[in-house]
Design an enzyme around this catalytic site. Structure first.
Site, PDB file in Angstrom:
ATOM      1  N   ASP A  82       0.866  -1.181   0.000  1.00 15.32           N
ATOM      2  CA  ASP A  82       0.000   0.000   0.000  1.00 15.32           C
ATOM      3  C   ASP A  82       0.905   1.234   0.000  1.00 15.32           C
ATOM      4  O   ASP A  82       1.513   1.573   1.024  1.00 15.32           O
ATOM      5  CB  ASP A  82      -0.898   0.012   1.242  1.00 15.32           C
ATOM      6  CG  ASP A  82      -1.936  -1.109   1.251  1.00 15.32           C
ATOM      7  OD1 ASP A  82      -1.731  -2.121   0.536  1.00 15.32           O
ATOM      8  OD2 ASP A  82      -2.936  -0.991   1.986  1.00 15.32           O
TER       9      ASP A  82
ATOM     10  N   LYS B  57      -7.061   3.262  -2.636  1.00 14.07           N
ATOM     11  CA  LYS B  57      -7.394   3.219  -1.209  1.00 14.07           C
ATOM     12  C   LYS B  57      -7.601   4.641  -0.705  1.00 14.07           C
ATOM     13  O   LYS B  57      -6.865   5.545  -1.090  1.00 14.07           O
ATOM     14  CB  LYS B  57      -6.251   2.515  -0.471  1.00 14.07           C
ATOM     15  CG  LYS B  57      -6.315   2.515   1.047  1.00 14.07           C
ATOM     16  CD  LYS B  57      -5.111   1.751   1.608  1.00 14.07           C
ATOM     17  CE  LYS B  57      -4.997   1.904   3.122  1.00 14.07           C
ATOM     18  NZ  LYS B  57      -3.823   1.178   3.666  1.00 14.07           N
TER      19      LYS B  57
ATOM     20  N   LYS C 106     -10.378   0.207  -1.598  1.00 15.47           N
ATOM     21  CA  LYS C 106     -10.155  -0.056  -0.173  1.00 15.47           C
ATOM     22  C   LYS C 106     -10.448   1.190   0.654  1.00 15.47           C
ATOM     23  O   LYS C 106      -9.655   2.120   0.671  1.00 15.47           O
ATOM     24  CB  LYS C 106      -8.719  -0.525   0.064  1.00 15.47           C
ATOM     25  CG  LYS C 106      -8.387  -0.793   1.542  1.00 15.47           C
ATOM     26  CD  LYS C 106      -6.964  -1.319   1.698  1.00 15.47           C
ATOM     27  CE  LYS C 106      -6.558  -1.415   3.171  1.00 15.47           C
ATOM     28  NZ  LYS C 106      -5.177  -1.953   3.339  1.00 15.47           N
TER      29      LYS C 106
END
Length: 257
Positions: free
Chosen positions: A102, A166, A198
């Site tokens: 991430d 995300k 996400k």
């Protein structure tokens, strides 16, 4: 099973169970690995700092959690615009054994009008991930705030090769919101429905999880949200979901991410 319980069950299977705290230790990560094997099934992944990947891998192997992915973070949490450092961190994470990375998009640079560095950083980090490691791009939607900037960061990330987009690091005042989810998943529906979404931080219970899943179903179809396309980044959410499923007591005291 009630709709709320169904949402709770689904959300557990879509969760990146997270600890990204300054006081994290091997023992806390070991405990996180055990929590990821819940009475309602395994979470999709755990999300930890890179230095804990080896102990997490060892622990998951020992407890039969081989299917639980290990995610980590790079260029975190500030989203700096130094591509070389982000790439080195990402390569190191892959070398440590991360299944998923991430990376924080250089959102401040975008706010200052620089669209190029974000695209190039994501592109370079995706190359550093290779074919086997998933790249999720954190756009920090709560700081971007402006819907046009949230859309632009989402578009640039997808164009550069992101596997997921995300919302948040969980380290700022405003984390996942339904408004950001709507924009980001609209971009996914327009550009490439294979890209995942996400929401991270601020999703506290089954009712909130159900709202995000509802946006996904409306924009991308009832069957779109699977671990390959949807994750919840959370820590305190798990206890609340297990409580909804009558598999844990109600949470006590302050709750985190």
């Amino acid at each position: 099973m009630s709709d709320l319980k169904k949402a709770a069950q689904q959300a557990i299977s879509l969760m990146d169970l997270t600890t990204l705290n300054d006081d994290d230790t091997d023992q806390k990560v070991i405990e996180l690995c055990h929590k990821a094997k819940t009475p309602a099934g395994d979470t999709a992944a755990i999300c930890i700092y890179p230095r804990f990947i080896p102990i997490a891998r060892k622990t998951l192997n020992e407890i039969g959690g081989d299917d639980i992915k290990i995610a980590t973070v790079t260029n975190f949490p500030h989203g700096n615009d130094d591509i070389a450092i982000a790439v080195l961190e990402t390569r190191a994470a892959v070398a440590y054994g991360a299944d998923e990375v991430d990376v924080v998009f250089p959102y401040r640079a975008l706010m200052e009008g620089n669209e190029t560095v974000g695209f190039e950083l994501v592109k370079a980090c995706k190359e550093a991930c290779g074919e086997d490691t998933i790249l999720k791009v954190i756009i920090e939607s709560g700081v971007l705030a402006d819907p046009a900037l949230i859309r632009k960061a989402s578009e640039l990330s997808i164009d550069a090769g992101a596997d997921f987009i995300k919302t948040s690091t969980g380290k700022v005042a405003v984390n996942a919101t339904l408004e950001a989810a709507e924009i980001m998943m609209t971009v996914i529906s327009e550009k490439n429905p294979k890209v995942g979404f996400k929401p991270a931080g601020g999703v506290k219970d089954a009712a909130a999880a159900a709202e995000f899943l509802g946006v996904a179903a409306r924009l991308l179809g009832d069957d779109w949200a699977t671990p390959a396309t949807f994750r919840f980044g959370a820590s305190s959410l798990l206890t609340n979901l297990l409580h909804t499923l009558e598999l844990a007591d109600a949470p006590q005291g302050a709750q985190g991410y």
